[in-house]
Design an enzyme around this catalytic site. Structure first.
Site, PDB file in Angstrom:
ATOM      1  N   ASP A 139       1.070  -0.637   0.013  1.00 54.05           N
ATOM      2  CA  ASP A 139      -0.149  -0.132   0.293  1.00 54.05           C
ATOM      3  C   ASP A 139       0.643   1.297   0.441  1.00 54.05           C
ATOM      4  OD1 ASP A 139      -1.849  -1.669  -0.137  1.00 54.05           O
ATOM      5  OD2 ASP A 139      -2.367  -1.010   2.201  1.00 54.05           O
ATOM      6  N   LYS A 140       0.196   2.642  -0.434  1.00 56.51           N
ATOM      7  CA  LYS A 140       1.044   3.776  -0.334  1.00 56.51           C
ATOM      8  C   LYS A 140       1.104   4.057   0.781  1.00 56.51           C
ATOM      9  CE  LYS A 140       0.602   8.524  -0.683  1.00 56.51           C
ATOM     10  NZ  LYS A 140      -0.350   9.623  -1.573  1.00 56.51           N
TER      11      LYS A 140
END
EC number: 5.4.99.23
Length: 325
Positions: A139-140
């Site tokens: 995820d970011k």
């Protein structure tokens, strides 16, 4: 530019009676079954000089198979000069340590400035590999280790290893609440019924399994280690929320700030201002896709999590931890 390929091989006698799509999957094992089937349906496969497009065609053994196809470059994505923290690199793979705030693949809302754009800049030849060699994602705002393939055969092997659960991925996290012990979460994950950008535990979802163990108790939080069996989108975050121990800083999945009673203003501010999920991919272990050598990599926990962990540890020492769990 697309890369033209022409490969020739012969059906083994042991493959007598197999469907053509199954046979070529064994013969040209460097490519995924889905890709080979696309080429077959598109008329890119010849059997004894004749183009065959029906996957169910049976082979007898001894047929000469010619595969003619194109490997499309990732031309639609721009190569961008963005630094990468490379932990290991050889002719076949790259292992990198991803910082927070770095999206892995372009998508809605993030058309560029991603890991993929950076890979295309630093490794131009990787444009010939689907998704610029990306095997799995973080995820970011999750930090830590990722493996990227430099070639199509390496990517195919790593993706299959991932599907067979032969790649070990271990994470460090800080969860909200005091967890009593470790265990295994085995709950299917699918798209959230109303919040379409989020995932949720759902009976209609795909199977997902996460192992976790307690590494350290704090007064109102727990430091944990997690190991993935599967790799669903947001899997750790969803599973920890399902356990009612969402990750600290993960507001998307219910990680509302919990302040220990009597905590210092410094710790209070630190918890409230921690603006990402406290999750880091700390260890990655797999067999090299070409040599078969067992490789293991570790990435140190990033500074923001180290500082937060030390503050929670100090708070616990100062106030004592009630053994009521």
């Amino acid at each position: 530019m697309a890369q033209q390929i022409e490969l020739t091989n012969t059906v083994k006698d042991s493959q007598l009676g197999q469907r053509l799509d199954q046979a070529i999957a064994e013969i040209f094992a460097d490519f995924s079954r889905s890709r080979l089937k696309e080429w077959l349906l598109a008329g890119k496969v010849q059997v004894n000089g004749e183009v065959i497009t029906k996957p169910r065609t049976r082979v007898m053994g001894g047929e000469v198979i010619i595969l003619q196809a194109e490997l499309e470059d990732e031309e639609r994505w721009e190569a961008q000069d963005i630094p990468l923290d490379i932990v290991y690199e050889d002719d076949d793979i790259i292992v990198m340590n991803k910082p927070r705030g770095f999206v892995v693949h372009p998508g809605a809302g993030t058309p560029d400035r991603t890991v993929l754009n950076a890979l295309l800049y630093h490794y131009p030849d990787i444009a010939e590999v689907p998704r610029a060699g990306i095997v799995h994602r973080l995820d970011k705002d999750t930090t830590g280790l990722m493996v990227v393939a430099k070639t199509v055969p390496a990517q195919t092997h790593l993706v299959r290893a991932l599907q067979k659960r032969n790649i070990t991925r271990e994470y460090e996290a800080i969860a909200i609440g005091r967890m009593t012990a470790g265990g295994k979460i085995e709950q299917p994950i699918g798209r959230h019924s109303t919040k379409r950008t989020l995932m949720a535990v759902s009976p209609m979802g795909k199977p997902a399994a996460t192992h976790y163990r307690v590494a350290e108790h704090f007064r109102e939080h727990t430091r944990i280690r997690l190991r993935l069996e599967t790799g669903r989108t947001h899997q750790i975050r969803v599973h920890m929320s399902y356990l009612q121990h969402p990750l600290l800083g993960d507001t998307a999945y219910g990680g509302r700030a919990r302040i220990p009673s009597g905590a210092s203003q410094e710790l209070t501010d630190m918890i409230r201002q921690f603006d990402r999920q406290a999750l880091h991919a700390v260890m990655l272990k797999f067999a090299h896709p070409v040599t078969g050598e067992e490789l293991e990599f570790h990435a140190p926990v990033p500074e923001d999590m180290v500082i937060l962990t030390e503050a929670l540890r100090q708070d616990t020492l100062e106030h004592g931890l009630e053994e009521d769990y």
